[in-house]
Motif scaffolding. Sequence first.
Motif, PDB file in Angstrom:
ATOM      1  N   GLY A  12       0.848  -1.285  -0.120  1.00  0.00           N
ATOM      2  CA  GLY A  12      -0.004   0.014  -0.163  1.00  0.00           C
ATOM      3  C   GLY A  12       0.884   1.415   0.070  1.00  0.00           C
ATOM      4  N   GLY A  13       0.593   2.207  -0.863  1.00  0.00           N
ATOM      5  CA  GLY A  13       1.360   3.353  -0.997  1.00  0.00           C
ATOM      6  C   GLY A  13       0.582   4.538  -0.969  1.00  0.00           C
ATOM      7  N   GLY A  14      -0.477   4.508   0.074  1.00  0.00           N
ATOM      8  CA  GLY A  14      -1.005   5.839   0.661  1.00  0.00           C
ATOM      9  C   GLY A  14      -0.284   6.334   1.723  1.00  0.00           C
ATOM     10  N   ALA A  15      -1.034   7.407   2.511  1.00  0.00           N
ATOM     11  CA  ALA A  15       0.120   7.895   3.354  1.00  0.00           C
ATOM     12  C   ALA A  15       0.525   7.088   4.369  1.00  0.00           C
ATOM     13  N   SER A  16      -0.438   5.904   4.793  1.00  0.00           N
ATOM     14  CA  SER A  16       0.249   4.959   5.777  1.00  0.00           C
ATOM     15  C   SER A  16       1.329   4.317   5.396  1.00  0.00           C
ATOM     16  N   GLY A  17       1.276   3.878   4.195  1.00  0.00           N
ATOM     17  CA  GLY A  17       2.371   2.922   3.555  1.00  0.00           C
ATOM     18  C   GLY A  17       3.678   3.762   3.681  1.00  0.00           C
ATOM     19  N   GLU A  38       2.753  -0.829  -4.535  1.00  0.00           N
ATOM     20  CA  GLU A  38       1.525  -0.025  -4.460  1.00  0.00           C
ATOM     21  C   GLU A  38       1.008  -0.278  -5.823  1.00  0.00           C
ATOM     22  N   SER A  39      -0.024  -0.153  -6.021  1.00  0.00           N
ATOM     23  CA  SER A  39      -0.842  -0.256  -7.473  1.00  0.00           C
ATOM     24  C   SER A  39      -1.646   1.071  -7.766  1.00  0.00           C
ATOM     25  N   PRO A  40      -1.017   1.642  -8.675  1.00  0.00           N
ATOM     26  CA  PRO A  40      -1.723   3.033  -9.203  1.00  0.00           C
ATOM     27  C   PRO A  40      -3.226   2.687  -9.724  1.00  0.00           C
ATOM     28  N   ILE A  44      -5.429   5.815  -3.922  1.00  0.00           N
ATOM     29  CA  ILE A  44      -5.238   5.947  -2.613  1.00  0.00           C
ATOM     30  C   ILE A  44      -6.707   6.765  -2.085  1.00  0.00           C
ATOM     31  N   ILE A  45      -6.872   6.844  -1.015  1.00  0.00           N
ATOM     32  CA  ILE A  45      -8.161   7.721  -0.336  1.00  0.00           C
ATOM     33  C   ILE A  45      -7.866   9.257  -0.333  1.00  0.00           C
ATOM     34  N   GLY A  46      -6.760   9.669   0.018  1.00  0.00           N
ATOM     35  CA  GLY A  46      -6.024  10.746   0.198  1.00  0.00           C
ATOM     36  C   GLY A  46      -6.821  12.116   0.464  1.00  0.00           C
ATOM     37  N   GLU A  49      -6.585  15.583   5.728  1.00  0.00           N
ATOM     38  CA  GLU A  49      -5.976  16.940   5.625  1.00  0.00           C
ATOM     39  C   GLU A  49      -5.823  17.680   6.797  1.00  0.00           C
ATOM     40  N   ALA A  50      -6.569  17.269   7.857  1.00  0.00           N
ATOM     41  CA  ALA A  50      -6.376  17.876   9.201  1.00  0.00           C
ATOM     42  C   ALA A  50      -5.739  16.897  10.148  1.00  0.00           C
ATOM     43  N   THR A  51      -4.748  17.424  10.926  1.00  0.00           N
ATOM     44  CA  THR A  51      -3.973  16.702  11.788  1.00  0.00           C
ATOM     45  C   THR A  51      -4.017  17.323  13.238  1.00  0.00           C
ATOM     46  N   LYS A 175       0.107  -4.999  -8.843  1.00  0.00           N
ATOM     47  CA  LYS A 175      -1.138  -5.388  -7.935  1.00  0.00           C
ATOM     48  C   LYS A 175      -0.849  -6.557  -7.382  1.00  0.00           C
ATOM     49  N   VAL A 176      -1.216  -6.813  -5.698  1.00  0.00           N
ATOM     50  CA  VAL A 176      -1.200  -8.095  -5.004  1.00  0.00           C
ATOM     51  C   VAL A 176      -2.174  -8.982  -5.505  1.00  0.00           C
ATOM     52  N   GLU A 177      -1.908  -9.982  -6.402  1.00  0.00           N
ATOM     53  CA  GLU A 177      -3.069 -10.596  -6.764  1.00  0.00           C
ATOM     54  C   GLU A 177      -3.474 -12.077  -5.698  1.00  0.00           C
ATOM     55  N   GLY A 324      -2.768   2.220   9.246  1.00  0.00           N
ATOM     56  CA  GLY A 324      -3.799   3.103   8.593  1.00  0.00           C
ATOM     57  C   GLY A 324      -5.071   2.653   8.732  1.00  0.00           C
ATOM     58  N   LEU A 325      -5.895   2.895   7.544  1.00  0.00           N
ATOM     59  CA  LEU A 325      -7.380   2.636   7.205  1.00  0.00           C
ATOM     60  C   LEU A 325      -7.599   0.852   7.525  1.00  0.00           C
ATOM     61  N   SER A 326      -6.475   0.120   7.053  1.00  0.00           N
ATOM     62  CA  SER A 326      -6.786  -1.418   7.185  1.00  0.00           C
ATOM     63  C   SER A 326      -6.907  -1.727   8.664  1.00  0.00           C
ATOM     64  N   THR A 336      -7.835  12.331  13.645  1.00  0.00           N
ATOM     65  CA  THR A 336      -6.979  11.456  14.342  1.00  0.00           C
ATOM     66  C   THR A 336      -6.100  10.165  13.684  1.00  0.00           C
ATOM     67  N   SER A 337      -6.629  10.206  12.364  1.00  0.00           N
ATOM     68  CA  SER A 337      -6.509   8.762  11.564  1.00  0.00           C
ATOM     69  C   SER A 337      -4.694   9.092  11.134  1.00  0.00           C
ATOM     70  N   LEU A 338      -4.409  10.340  10.844  1.00  0.00           N
ATOM     71  CA  LEU A 338      -2.911  10.322  10.182  1.00  0.00           C
ATOM     72  C   LEU A 338      -2.014  10.131  11.609  1.00  0.00           C
ATOM     73  N   TYR A 339      -2.775  10.766  12.693  1.00  0.00           N
ATOM     74  CA  TYR A 339      -2.094  10.524  13.990  1.00  0.00           C
ATOM     75  C   TYR A 339      -1.950   8.979  14.284  1.00  0.00           C
TER      76      TYR A 339
HETATM   77  C1  LIG Z   1     -13.910  10.927   4.517  1.00  0.00           C
HETATM   78  C2  LIG Z   1     -12.438  10.964   5.269  1.00  0.00           C
HETATM   79  C3  LIG Z   1     -11.962  11.802   5.732  1.00  0.00           C
HETATM   80  C4  LIG Z   1     -10.706  11.912   6.399  1.00  0.00           C
HETATM   81  N1  LIG Z   1     -10.094  13.011   6.626  1.00  0.00           N
HETATM   82  C5  LIG Z   1      -9.064  12.857   7.606  1.00  0.00           C
HETATM   83  C6  LIG Z   1      -8.558  13.987   8.459  1.00  0.00           C
HETATM   84  O1  LIG Z   1      -8.798  15.091   8.247  1.00  0.00           O
HETATM   85  N2  LIG Z   1      -7.293  13.761   8.952  1.00  0.00           N
HETATM   86  C7  LIG Z   1      -6.912  12.651   9.238  1.00  0.00           C
HETATM   87  O2  LIG Z   1      -5.676  12.417  10.063  1.00  0.00           O
HETATM   88  N3  LIG Z   1      -7.248  11.556   8.489  1.00  0.00           N
HETATM   89  C8  LIG Z   1      -8.370  11.533   7.873  1.00  0.00           C
HETATM   90  N4  LIG Z   1      -8.729  10.514   7.124  1.00  0.00           N
HETATM   91  C9  LIG Z   1      -7.997   9.184   7.033  1.00  0.00           C
HETATM   92  C10 LIG Z   1      -7.026   9.337   5.997  1.00  0.00           C
HETATM   93  O3  LIG Z   1      -7.465   9.441   4.809  1.00  0.00           O
HETATM   94  C11 LIG Z   1      -6.195   7.871   6.134  1.00  0.00           C
HETATM   95  O4  LIG Z   1      -5.947   7.636   7.246  1.00  0.00           O
HETATM   96  C12 LIG Z   1      -5.023   8.035   5.131  1.00  0.00           C
HETATM   97  O5  LIG Z   1      -5.235   8.704   3.950  1.00  0.00           O
HETATM   98  C13 LIG Z   1      -4.204   6.825   5.154  1.00  0.00           C
HETATM   99  O6  LIG Z   1      -5.081   5.899   4.164  1.00  0.00           O
HETATM  100  P1  LIG Z   1      -4.294   4.664   4.049  1.00  0.00           P
HETATM  101  O7  LIG Z   1      -2.799   4.636   3.532  1.00  0.00           O
HETATM  102  O8  LIG Z   1      -4.330   3.609   5.126  1.00  0.00           O
HETATM  103  O9  LIG Z   1      -5.002   3.935   2.869  1.00  0.00           O
HETATM  104  P2  LIG Z   1      -5.086   4.330   1.242  1.00  0.00           P
HETATM  105  O10 LIG Z   1      -4.837   5.725   1.048  1.00  0.00           O
HETATM  106  O11 LIG Z   1      -6.501   3.691   0.933  1.00  0.00           O
HETATM  107  O12 LIG Z   1      -4.164   3.566   0.659  1.00  0.00           O
HETATM  108  C14 LIG Z   1      -4.500   2.041   0.358  1.00  0.00           C
HETATM  109  C15 LIG Z   1      -3.014   1.846  -0.706  1.00  0.00           C
HETATM  110  O13 LIG Z   1      -3.135   0.388  -0.788  1.00  0.00           O
HETATM  111  C16 LIG Z   1      -2.690  -0.188  -2.201  1.00  0.00           C
HETATM  112  N5  LIG Z   1      -3.529  -1.267  -2.526  1.00  0.00           N
HETATM  113  C17 LIG Z   1      -4.953  -1.796  -2.029  1.00  0.00           C
HETATM  114  N6  LIG Z   1      -4.951  -2.940  -2.555  1.00  0.00           N
HETATM  115  C18 LIG Z   1      -3.845  -3.408  -3.289  1.00  0.00           C
HETATM  116  C19 LIG Z   1      -3.344  -4.604  -3.768  1.00  0.00           C
HETATM  117  N7  LIG Z   1      -4.233  -5.533  -4.266  1.00  0.00           N
HETATM  118  N8  LIG Z   1      -2.291  -4.611  -4.643  1.00  0.00           N
HETATM  119  C20 LIG Z   1      -1.403  -3.393  -4.346  1.00  0.00           C
HETATM  120  N9  LIG Z   1      -1.706  -2.264  -3.810  1.00  0.00           N
HETATM  121  C21 LIG Z   1      -2.895  -2.265  -3.114  1.00  0.00           C
HETATM  122  C22 LIG Z   1      -3.398   1.283  -2.895  1.00  0.00           C
HETATM  123  O14 LIG Z   1      -2.930   1.391  -4.164  1.00  0.00           O
HETATM  124  C23 LIG Z   1      -2.961   2.319  -2.072  1.00  0.00           C
HETATM  125  O15 LIG Z   1      -1.851   2.816  -2.431  1.00  0.00           O
HETATM  126  C24 LIG Z   1     -10.082  10.465   6.323  1.00  0.00           C
HETATM  127  C25 LIG Z   1     -10.740   9.592   6.107  1.00  0.00           C
HETATM  128  C26 LIG Z   1     -11.812   9.668   5.236  1.00  0.00           C
HETATM  129  C27 LIG Z   1     -12.444   8.350   4.588  1.00  0.00           C
END
Ligand SMILES: Cc1cc2nc3c(=O)[nH]c(=O)nc-3n(C[C@H](O)[C@H](O)[C@H](O)COP(=O)(O)OP(=O)(O)OC[C@H]3O[C@@H](n4cnc5c(N)ncnc54)[C@H](O)[C@@H]3O)c2cc1C
Length: 487
Positions: A12-17, A38-40, A44-46, A49-51, A175-177, A324-326, A336-339
């Motif tokens: 996973g290559g979102g903020a958590s990864g 990571e799989s483009p 990502i959720i992305g 924005e607030a911390t 992509k992880v299959e 992260g979200l997982s 609090t999520s990014l925290y």
């Molecule tokens: C509505 C909403 C509002 C939010 N507002 C805030 C906020 O104000 N402040 C805050 O701290 N947090 C907030 N968050 C939480 C924050 O968005 C997440 O904590 C943060 O973006 C981290 O997400 P993540 O990296 O865990 O997941 P994601 O961003 O979803 O990343 C998942 C990654 O996994 C990869 N992936 C998935 N499946 C596969 C696969 N099969 N093979 C390869 N790669 C794969 C994807 O490519 C992606 O790179 C909010 C969340 C939501 C839903």
Amino acid sequence: MKKTIKKVVIVGGGASGWMTAAMLAKMLGNHLDITLVESPDIGIIGVGEATIPAIQIFNQILGIKEADFIKYTKATFKLGIQFENWSTEREKYIHAFGVIGAQIGPCDFYNYWLRCKNKYELWDFSINAAAAKENKFEAKDKGFLKYAYHFDAILYAKYLANYSQDLGVERIEAKVEKVNVNKVSGHIDSILLDSEQTISGDLFIDCTGFKALLIEEALHTGYEDWTHWLPTNSAIAVPSKHINNEISPYTRAIAHKVGWQWRIPLQHRVGNGLVYSDKYIDKQEAERLLLSNIEGELLSKPRHFSFTTGKRKKLWNKNCVAIGLSSGFLEPLESTSLYLIQSSIVRLIKLFPSECLCNEEINEYNKQADLEFESIRDFIILHYKATTRQDSSFWKDRVAMDIPASLMHKIKLFKENGRIFKAEEDIFAKEAWVQVLVGQGVVPNSVDPLAEQMDSQKLENILNNYIKQIAIVIENIPLHKDYLSQF
Ligand SMILES: Cc1cc2nc3c(=O)[nH]c(=O)nc-3n(C[C@H](O)[C@H](O)[C@H](O)COP(=O)(O)OP(=O)(O)OC[C@H]3O[C@@H](n4cnc5c(N)ncnc54)[C@H](O)[C@@H]3O)c2cc1C
């Protein structure tokens, strides 16, 4: 034979990864071999924005200069969160970071304020609240204002991706299959990619977002559902243009009949969103509600999200850690999520396995993570439970709902004599709890006898003096938008 834990695979290559990759590479990079997949195509959720202020420490450990961070992520400064229409339909208060008052006796400052609550507002003694009210901000070396940031989490992840790769993290775009689980140990042996490459590892970090590909789909860890306490399960996010060049140094959380709306100012746009429960309003109506409460021109189409509030039964299971979200999701009311990502990474580093995956360490990790999730859960529930709003079934249901015993105890303790005790894993300071309790209309029946010891005139002089000092400081700091212009 003992096996060294050396090969870490992050999926996973979102903020958590990328936050995980960057910090592991910085702290344990000489010892570890780190790969991130990571799989483009999945994206990502992305929308984080607030911390909260702790993000500064994370960046400092990584050696990221504040000015670089502000420029790259289009960040603004955040002094707190303004809650509008939460306690009644027309009132507002701020949960400001930092201290309220000073140590003027043996008990906490707010106990002294409680003695004079008819004459002064609690927030008269918060320098952050005073600066927020005037839209002012300045970060001085000694840090008299306590602050966090609003920023673009997608840009932050990109920044950290470059940072991590410079420190030797291998990035694989695929992509992880399939996740290969060992039938005997129940551990993850390897992942199979759509490129047909197999990646094996000693420790796997699941950063796949809500999908929870490793921790749930492969390991079936289970989920604790907290919807009965926090029933919001949907969100809509959409950015808009600024309507003037005023940039507030705080997040706005505006309650509506069926949920609440966020407004988060970045340098180049405003992040808007609505958090709601689909039990009370459908998707189309919710979108109309949000769009009718946005001031500037929309910059893209609204994005819809669904979630289940709660957390994984084990955040570390076998040789897989969910970050992260997982790992779970608590709505973004207190940012609090990014925290939680940051604290999970720090916890993992403190308990990082060297030669074997030891159950004691895994259990300790899970215990600490559970307590942290639960304290944030309670703090968020407080905003919904302690309201006098009765103008919709959404709010009536919140007032009537049962709450966790831990939160009930906290509210009762405060109601009796204004007492608050902070548990070790609670990320919120006493000042945070007292602001939300008072802001939501919870008022103690009596004052801590310790606070009654001070002479009334002496107390009044101290309080008046404190207010004067705050006014002098605020007069001499720039507007937030002017301070930002240097970046
Ligand atoms: C509505 C909403 C509002 C939010 N507002 C805030 C906020 O104000 N402040 C805050 O701290 N947090 C907030 N968050 C939480 C924050 O968005 C997440 O904590 C943060 O973006 C981290 O997400 P993540 O990296 O865990 O997941 P994601 O961003 O979803 O990343 C998942 C990654 O996994 C990869 N992936 C998935 N499946 C596969 C696969 N099969 N093979 C390869 N790669 C794969 C994807 O490519 C992606 O790179 C909010 C969340 C939501 C839903």
